[in-house]
Motif scaffolding. Sequence first.
Motif, mmCIF file in Angstrom:
data_model
loop_
_atom_site.group_PDB
_atom_site.id
_atom_site.type_symbol
_atom_site.label_atom_id
_atom_site.label_comp_id
_atom_site.label_asym_id
_atom_site.label_seq_id
_atom_site.Cartn_x
_atom_site.Cartn_y
_atom_site.Cartn_z
ATOM 1 N N TYR A 74 49.826 117.578 -33.605
ATOM 2 C CA TYR A 74 49.964 116.272 -32.957
ATOM 3 C C TYR A 74 49.494 115.221 -33.954
ATOM 4 C CZ TYR A 74 49.473 112.455 -29.658
ATOM 5 O OH TYR A 74 49.593 111.245 -29.021
ATOM 6 N N ALA A 104 50.068 119.681 -12.530
ATOM 7 C CA ALA A 104 49.743 119.567 -13.953
ATOM 8 C C ALA A 104 50.954 119.769 -14.853
ATOM 9 C CB ALA A 104 48.649 120.569 -14.317
ATOM 10 N N ASN A 140 54.165 118.212 -20.172
ATOM 11 C CA ASN A 140 54.048 117.194 -19.121
ATOM 12 C C ASN A 140 53.246 115.981 -19.595
ATOM 13 O OD1 ASN A 140 54.585 116.301 -16.435
ATOM 14 N ND2 ASN A 140 52.482 116.806 -15.886
ATOM 15 N N HIS A 141 52.336 116.207 -20.530
ATOM 16 C CA HIS A 141 51.505 115.119 -21.064
ATOM 17 C C HIS A 141 52.085 114.555 -22.358
ATOM 18 C CE1 HIS A 141 48.618 116.866 -18.237
ATOM 19 N NE2 HIS A 141 48.122 115.658 -18.195
ATOM 20 N N LYS A 142 53.340 114.854 -22.624
ATOM 21 C CA LYS A 142 54.052 114.316 -23.799
ATOM 22 C C LYS A 142 53.346 114.642 -25.112
ATOM 23 C CE LYS A 142 56.859 112.046 -21.002
ATOM 24 N NZ LYS A 142 57.031 112.917 -19.880
ATOM 25 N N ASN A 169 55.567 120.026 -14.997
ATOM 26 C CA ASN A 169 56.840 119.709 -14.374
ATOM 27 C C ASN A 169 57.640 121.010 -14.243
ATOM 28 O OD1 ASN A 169 59.350 118.793 -13.632
ATOM 29 N ND2 ASN A 169 59.394 117.124 -15.121
ATOM 30 N N ILE A 196 51.899 122.348 -19.475
ATOM 31 C CA ILE A 196 50.977 121.231 -19.246
ATOM 32 C C ILE A 196 51.030 120.265 -20.420
ATOM 33 C CG2 ILE A 196 48.526 120.631 -19.012
ATOM 34 C CD1 ILE A 196 48.308 123.277 -17.328
ATOM 35 N N LEU A 197 51.096 120.791 -21.626
ATOM 36 C CA LEU A 197 51.221 119.952 -22.815
ATOM 37 C C LEU A 197 52.523 119.149 -22.785
ATOM 38 C CD1 LEU A 197 49.916 119.278 -25.584
ATOM 39 C CD2 LEU A 197 51.327 121.114 -26.534
ATOM 40 N N TYR A 242 50.103 115.086 -25.726
ATOM 41 C CA TYR A 242 48.710 114.692 -25.917
ATOM 42 C C TYR A 242 47.902 114.987 -24.653
ATOM 43 C CZ TYR A 242 44.459 112.146 -26.746
ATOM 44 O OH TYR A 242 43.139 111.837 -26.904
ATOM 45 N N VAL A 243 46.894 115.795 -24.814
ATOM 46 C CA VAL A 243 45.958 116.089 -23.728
ATOM 47 C C VAL A 243 44.569 115.783 -24.261
ATOM 48 C CG1 VAL A 243 45.003 117.864 -22.222
ATOM 49 C CG2 VAL A 243 47.434 117.908 -22.805
ATOM 50 N N GLN A 244 43.854 114.911 -23.566
ATOM 51 C CA GLN A 244 42.507 114.590 -24.000
ATOM 52 C C GLN A 244 41.620 115.800 -23.736
ATOM 53 O OE1 GLN A 244 41.216 110.791 -22.846
ATOM 54 N NE2 GLN A 244 39.364 110.906 -24.042
#
Length: 115
Positions: free
Chosen positions: A32, A98, A77-79, A100, A74-75, A81-83
């Motif tokens: 990323y 969490a 779905n968060h485009k 799609n 999950i990654l 970036y996951v904090q």
Amino acid sequence: MDILYSTGFECEKKLPTTLEDLFNQSDVTYHYEGEERQLNVTYVRYFDQYMQEQGIYDAEKTGVPFYHIAALLILMNHKGYVQGNRLYYNDTDQFLQAFNQEDIPKALDIYQSLT
């Protein structure tokens, strides 16, 4: 976002008094913004059975256990970036929100291209 590795496993008890064998862990390693990152997702193993009963995902039909693609979904779905790098889900609704569900075929394609 460049996916390097996606995998998972069923957790096993290390001590007789722990509940580790009730959980699955899913891991995805990716790039990323030029940095290699890893996302670890731990969730209640029952969610796999629940998703099969609800017709969301059937590991027997795909030949891929859900824990191999859960973190990837999950990654996605968060485009990308996951904090943070660790997520824990013990609530069915939160887990299903969490990711799609429409991304499952794409995640399977990505996973199969990595193996």
